[in-house]
Design an enzyme around this catalytic site. Structure first.
Site, short mmCIF file in Angstrom:
data_model
loop_
_atom_site.label_atom_id
_atom_site.label_comp_id
_atom_site.label_asym_id
_atom_site.label_seq_id
_atom_site.Cartn_x
_atom_site.Cartn_y
_atom_site.Cartn_z
N ASP A 64 0.86 -1.19 0.00
CA ASP A 64 0.00 0.00 0.00
C ASP A 64 0.89 1.24 0.00
O ASP A 64 1.79 1.37 0.85
CB ASP A 64 -0.91 0.00 1.23
CG ASP A 64 -1.88 1.16 1.23
OD1 ASP A 64 -2.90 1.06 0.53
OD2 ASP A 64 -1.61 2.16 1.91
N GLU A 80 -4.63 2.41 -4.32
CA GLU A 80 -3.17 2.42 -4.30
C GLU A 80 -2.61 1.13 -3.70
O GLU A 80 -1.45 1.08 -3.28
CB GLU A 80 -2.66 3.62 -3.49
CG GLU A 80 -3.00 3.60 -2.00
CD GLU A 80 -4.36 4.22 -1.68
OE1 GLU A 80 -4.55 4.62 -0.52
OE2 GLU A 80 -5.22 4.30 -2.58
N ASP A 85 -2.63 9.49 -10.73
CA ASP A 85 -2.61 8.42 -11.73
C ASP A 85 -1.22 8.20 -12.29
O ASP A 85 -0.78 7.07 -12.53
CB ASP A 85 -3.58 8.75 -12.87
CG ASP A 85 -5.04 8.64 -12.44
OD1 ASP A 85 -5.29 8.09 -11.35
OD2 ASP A 85 -5.91 9.09 -13.21
N ASN A 121 -3.03 13.15 -4.18
CA ASN A 121 -4.24 13.57 -4.89
C ASN A 121 -4.73 14.93 -4.42
O ASN A 121 -5.14 15.78 -5.22
CB ASN A 121 -5.36 12.53 -4.69
CG ASN A 121 -5.14 11.29 -5.54
OD1 ASN A 121 -4.52 11.34 -6.60
ND2 ASN A 121 -5.65 10.16 -5.08
#
Length: 499
Positions: A366, A409, A383, A374
């Site tokens: 992770d 993620e 992305d 973000n």
């Protein structure tokens, strides 16, 4: 076929019966409940057969994106049906070859069998038949009646075989002397061995005069006359005869037929090597192809353009279908396996690990503080980070390892036949490489990321009931790593410290 000949064939003790491994593969081929793991266990009993299956999985016949390094990978890549058909062909061919005395006549029969196997494959493929492994097996075994006759009637059949200058002449001599053909004998033998019905029928209909109504059987029947192009004394005459029969039976024009010949010529050395036979000299085919190329320049240009356009469209559609098939297995953003395909691959590896008693490790990964990327830089930047991370992760792993995006993620890495300690070392090395590499950036500010990972192993010091339990174990360890401060890799084993 006379009752006497049938009785002689059934009572013959010189002709080899299928060996133990071949008999088990025959049973599996008839069992609708058979799975790849069971087949792998049977093939693994024969080291020579195992090596051949790995060689064919790595050959141009079945080109793979990555090197196949073990039997499990080879059989998974080939699939259950292809594995059964190819393994049956290899094992029967070897048994028949070892059972017969070495001679010029037998070598010519083996060589014709290899050529017929390739011819049946590419004729069928050109006609849209997808059962290419069954076609190859039927083409390979269609002349086993010759071996049977050499064994049960060596004094009378050997001179007959040596006298025949072509397959048509051989059939005429057989029918005159025996009131049957080697195709009849071969079908009877395969029926006694309880081989799959499609094989018995294809061999029974492999020789003229009757043209089979079934397209599969037609391709097998035509494969022998295509093989004669390499074997007969008059190559031009053999090519003309084969083209005429192929055109009449399949509607194939000379351009498509020449393409089939090129495919056979390209793959012949590869398949000959798999069966330990020297391939025929390519000089004759080179002459034929050069001669055909000269004739093609005299054709109507419009016809050539139309044929080229049609082939191009067919290739485009095939490429599109292949691309769509691949896309259903891949994550659209990162290009690694998606979650659905992860469960398919992990289930296969889990079953293989349990069968072979090899350890199977997985890492649940992770990205740390990904939400901040973000929030601060936007979802497009996020992305970009995910794409770069997935690419870097794949590049740091071994060819036998598999990467999948679990969601958001989160990623999962599958490590086949890998202990927990080795998986721990690999993921720690990956963490250092990721931390040192920018995963994107805005303006002149590079974006660096770290990750937390949890590792669990099936088969080291504990065994899990199923894939779900294994994934949950790795997920639990991941959250333990995050609780300890992120940017670290933890393992489930008590002796494995986090870093």
């Amino acid at each position: 076929m006379s009752p006497e000949l049938i009785t002689t064939l059934s009572l013959c003790r010189n002709l080899p019966s299928p060996p133990t491994v071949a008999m088990r593969i025959i049973q599996l081929a008839q069992d609708p409940e058979a799975d790849i793991a069971t087949v792998a266990d049977v093939i693994a009993l024969d080291t020579a057969l195992s090596a051949r299956m790995m060689r064919i999985a790595n050959s141009p016949l079945y080109a793979s994106r990555r090197r196949i390094e073990n039997l499990g990978q080879a059989l998974t890549m080939l699939g259950l049906n292809a594995t059964l058909q190819l393994a049956l062909g290899f094992s029967l061919f070897q048994a028949l070859r070892e059972g017969g005395h070495e001679s010029r006549l037998l070598e010519a029969t083996w060589r014709r069998s290899i050529l017929a196997a390739l011819a049946a494959r590419f004729l069928g493929q050109n006609c849209g038949i997808r059962r290419i492994e069954e076609l190859m097996l039927a083409g390979l075994l269609q002349d086993i009646g010759i071996l049977a006759l050499l064994q049960i009637r060596p004094d009378s059949y050997s001179p007959l075989l040596a006298t025949a200058s072509s397959n048509d002449e051989l059939l005429a001599l057989e029918r005159s002397a025996l009131d049957c053909s080697h195709a009849d004998v071969g079908a009877q033998l395969c029926d006694q061995w309880e081989l799959p019905r499609y094989l018995v029928d294809a061999i029974a209909h492999s020789e003229p005069p009757a043209e089979p109504a079934d397209l599969f059987q037609r391709c097998v029947a035509l494969s022998g006359c295509v093989a004669e192009i390499w074997l007969g004394d008059d190559a031009d005459r053999a090519r003309t005869h084969a083209l005429q029969r192929v055109h009449n039976a399949l509607g194939m024009d000379s351009a498509r037929f020449e393409a089939v010949l090129r495919q056979i010529d390209q793959m012949l050395p590869e398949l000959s090597a798999l069966f330990d036979l020297p391939p025929p000299s390519p000089a004759r085919l080179n002459y034929l192809l050069e001669h055909a190329a000269e004739l093609m320049t005299l054709r109507n240009l419009r016809e050539l353009q139309d044929a080229s356009l049609a082939r191009q469209r067919a290739d485009d559609f095939e490429a599109m279908a292949r691309q769509l098939s691949e896309q259903t297995h891949l994550d659209a953003l990162t290009g690694v396996l998606n979650r659905r395909q992860l469960h398919v691959v992990l289930e296969q590896e889990f079953n293989r690990s349990s069968q072979l008693e090899n350890p199977l490790s997985i890492a649940f990964i992770d990205l740390d503080d990904f939400k901040k990327i973000n929030d601060l830089h936007g979802h497009l930047a996020g992305d970009q980070v995910l794409q770069a991370f997935a690419e870097k992760l794949k590049g740091q792993l071994r060819s036998s390892d598999t990467v999948a995006r679990f969601g958001g993620e989160e990623f999962v890495v599958i490590f086949p036949a890998t202990t927990e300690q080795l998986a721990l070392q690999i993921v720690r090395r990956v963490l250092l490489a990721i931390a040192d590499t920018p995963m994107g950036g805005t303006g002149e500010v590079p974006l660096h990321v770290t990750f937390s990972a949890g590792i669990a192993t099936h088969g080291d010091y504990e065994r899990f009931a199923d894939v779900r339990e294994l994934l949950k174990a790795a997920d639990d360890v991941l959250y333990r790593a995050k609780a300890l401060g992120r940017n670290r890799v933890s393992a489930r084993a008590p002796h494995s410290a986090a870093c």
